[in-house]
Design a protein around this motif. Structure first.
Motif, PDB file in Angstrom:
ATOM      1  N   MET A  72       4.724  -6.455  -9.545  1.00  0.00           N
ATOM      2  CA  MET A  72       5.137  -6.896  -8.209  1.00  0.00           C
ATOM      3  C   MET A  72       4.085  -7.847  -7.622  1.00  0.00           C
ATOM      4  O   MET A  72       2.900  -7.680  -7.849  1.00  0.00           O
ATOM      5  CB  MET A  72       5.307  -5.675  -7.282  1.00  0.00           C
ATOM      6  N   ARG A 121       1.428  -9.592  -5.394  1.00  0.00           N
ATOM      7  CA  ARG A 121       0.388  -9.054  -4.495  1.00  0.00           C
ATOM      8  C   ARG A 121      -0.094 -10.157  -3.551  1.00  0.00           C
ATOM      9  O   ARG A 121      -0.626 -11.181  -3.984  1.00  0.00           O
ATOM     10  CB  ARG A 121      -0.814  -8.531  -5.301  1.00  0.00           C
ATOM     11  N   LYS A 173       9.366  -4.728   1.699  1.00  0.00           N
ATOM     12  CA  LYS A 173       8.847  -3.765   0.730  1.00  0.00           C
ATOM     13  C   LYS A 173       8.884  -4.281  -0.706  1.00  0.00           C
ATOM     14  O   LYS A 173       8.508  -3.563  -1.634  1.00  0.00           O
ATOM     15  CB  LYS A 173       9.629  -2.454   0.837  1.00  0.00           C
ATOM     16  N   ASP A 174       9.326  -5.523  -0.889  1.00  0.00           N
ATOM     17  CA  ASP A 174       9.359  -6.104  -2.233  1.00  0.00           C
ATOM     18  C   ASP A 174       8.029  -6.744  -2.618  1.00  0.00           C
ATOM     19  O   ASP A 174       7.894  -7.307  -3.707  1.00  0.00           O
ATOM     20  CB  ASP A 174      10.466  -7.169  -2.314  1.00  0.00           C
ATOM     21  N   ASN A 212       3.718  -6.176  -2.715  1.00  0.00           N
ATOM     22  CA  ASN A 212       2.543  -5.314  -2.559  1.00  0.00           C
ATOM     23  C   ASN A 212       1.566  -6.041  -1.629  1.00  0.00           C
ATOM     24  O   ASN A 212       0.990  -7.059  -2.019  1.00  0.00           O
ATOM     25  CB  ASN A 212       1.866  -5.039  -3.907  1.00  0.00           C
ATOM     26  N   TRP A 213       1.444  -5.548  -0.419  1.00  0.00           N
ATOM     27  CA  TRP A 213       0.562  -6.166   0.570  1.00  0.00           C
ATOM     28  C   TRP A 213      -0.824  -5.546   0.472  1.00  0.00           C
ATOM     29  O   TRP A 213      -0.962  -4.325   0.377  1.00  0.00           O
ATOM     30  CB  TRP A 213       1.106  -5.971   1.984  1.00  0.00           C
ATOM     31  N   ASP A 219       3.401   3.004   1.727  1.00  0.00           N
ATOM     32  CA  ASP A 219       3.194   3.093   0.270  1.00  0.00           C
ATOM     33  C   ASP A 219       2.993   1.731  -0.385  1.00  0.00           C
ATOM     34  O   ASP A 219       2.260   1.616  -1.369  1.00  0.00           O
ATOM     35  CB  ASP A 219       4.398   3.790  -0.393  1.00  0.00           C
ATOM     36  N   HIS A 220       3.651   0.706   0.136  1.00  0.00           N
ATOM     37  CA  HIS A 220       3.562  -0.619  -0.488  1.00  0.00           C
ATOM     38  C   HIS A 220       2.447  -1.477   0.130  1.00  0.00           C
ATOM     39  O   HIS A 220       2.351  -2.671  -0.159  1.00  0.00           O
ATOM     40  CB  HIS A 220       4.909  -1.351  -0.363  1.00  0.00           C
ATOM     41  N   VAL A 221       1.620  -0.858   0.954  1.00  0.00           N
ATOM     42  CA  VAL A 221       0.513  -1.576   1.612  1.00  0.00           C
ATOM     43  C   VAL A 221      -0.810  -0.917   1.243  1.00  0.00           C
ATOM     44  O   VAL A 221      -1.005   0.278   1.468  1.00  0.00           O
ATOM     45  CB  VAL A 221       0.672  -1.566   3.147  1.00  0.00           C
ATOM     46  N   LYS A 222      -1.709  -1.694   0.675  1.00  0.00           N
ATOM     47  CA  LYS A 222      -3.060  -1.199   0.387  1.00  0.00           C
ATOM     48  C   LYS A 222      -4.001  -1.680   1.484  1.00  0.00           C
ATOM     49  O   LYS A 222      -4.032  -2.876   1.792  1.00  0.00           O
ATOM     50  CB  LYS A 222      -3.548  -1.691  -0.974  1.00  0.00           C
TER      51      LYS A 222
END
Length: 367
Positions: free
Chosen positions: A1, A3, A33-34, A36-37, A56-59
């Protein structure tokens, strides 16, 4: 995915216009949500201000490196590189020049290109020269390295092209928006106090001095200064004393949106006397809640406010005085024009346009 990283160290209310821009952009981008942030925050408190809940999709990468510091140029590129980003957005000119990845950058203004010299700083001359050299080199590298450059207005786009002609073809105008709190506010007709409001910092280019000069001839008016404390506040307090305006000028400090709206509701006008700006968000916020705006007659305000403000020559306190005296006769028109003008600006539209540019740059990466 894919980033995508965003440098969020200047996000949030504490960092004024840049903070509000970054906060609104990030809060909307992460709805996708598609992707990865990867968001780089100064601390966890700031992270929770921008994103109340972890996603979940955000670091979130806590990066306690001060902006405009040497570590920003030495250590930050390594932190960015470690995340193996497909794209990095730096929402200010302070790009780490040794970072080798693909970047886009936002340049909000080129104020220090336009306003320079001993009057714009409190630093010793040698330190100012060193800092100014660092600033110009960083902006130059940011312009060179960026795949695309976002600016908040065509006025800033033109200024950027003047200093960096090669930037013209990769510059994208993304107008900013107005907070929903202001847009949802119902305008009520009520008596207005003879008080002017100024919202913003007190740097010399903000030209607050011309308001003081006009205020000397308006003994029944007061001026409320709203904004975070900065190095020029002491200088401004000295000016207030020198102009013998201690009883007319009040420093309110930083206000919440709710308290600011309350102040705007009861005030005569917002004064915006700047020599230079990148956008002019306080004026739009005032218009959204029905407060008339008196603005300096400069290209950026003509672009953003159109016919919804009363204009004056920022070098003339006499013209400002005339504009204040004449305001009531045009208030009804300005209130309607302001409410209509504000509808042209949207954080959602800005975010959509920004993300489309991300996609273009990412496609070029894979071409």
């Amino acid at each position: 995915m894919t980033r995508i990283g965003i440098d969020c160290r200047l996000a949030g209310q504490e960092h004024a216009g840049i903070g509000r821009y970054t906060q609104n952009l990030v809060q909307r981008l992460v709805l996708n949500k598609d992707i990865n942030w990867v968001l780089f925050f100064s601390n966890s408190t700031q992270a929770r201000e921008i994103l109340p809940q972890k996603l979940d999709h955000v670091k979130e990468v806590i990066t306690p490196i001060r902006h405009y510091s040497l570590l920003e140029q030495i250590k930050l590129p390594l932190i960015f590189a470690k995340e193996k980003l497909d794209l990095l957005h730096v929402p200010h000119f302070n790009v780490p020049i040794f970072y080798q990845g693909k970047i886009v950058v936002t340049i909000h203004d080129l104020l220090w290109h336009e306003q320079r010299g001993s009057h714009v700083t409190t630093l010793p001359a040698w330190k100012y020269r060193l800092k100014y050299w660092g600033y110009t080199e960083t902006v130059k590298k940011a312009v060179e390295k960026a795949a695309k450059i976002f600016v908040p207005s065509t006025t800033v786009a033109a200024t950027l092209a003047k200093y960096y002609p090669k930037a013209k073809d990769k510059t994208i105008v993304t107008y900013e928006g107005v907070e929903q709190t202001y847009l949802d506010h119902e305008i009520k007709e009520k008596p207005r106090k003879k008080q002017l409001v100024y919202t913003g910092s007190l740097y010399p280019h903000k030209n607050i001095k011309v308001v003081f000069q006009a205020l000397q001839k308006l003994p029944d008016f007061s001026l409320k200064l709203v904004g975070s404390r900065n190095v020029f506040q002491d200088n401004t307090k000295t000016l207030v004393k020198n102009y013998k305006l201690t009883n007319q000028v009040e420093f309110l400090g930083k206000l919440s949106d709710k308290d600011l709206i309350k102040l705007y509701e009861e005030s005569f006008a917002l004064v915006f006397p700047s020599f230079s700006e990148g956008f002019g968000l306080p004026g739009l916020e005032a218009m959204a809640v029905g407060l008339s705006v008196i603005a300096s007659d400069i290209p950026i305000f003509r672009e953003i406010y159109k016919n919804a403000a009363a204009y004056f020559n920022p070098l003339s306190s006499a013209e400002l005085l005339e504009t204040i005296h004449a305001l009531n006769s045009s208030r009804k028109f300005l209130t309607k024009a302001g409410k209509d003008r504000v509808k042209s600006f949207s954080w959602d539209k800005m975010t959509d346009k920004t993300f489309k540019i991300y996609q273009q740059v990412l496609k070029q990466n894979h071409a």
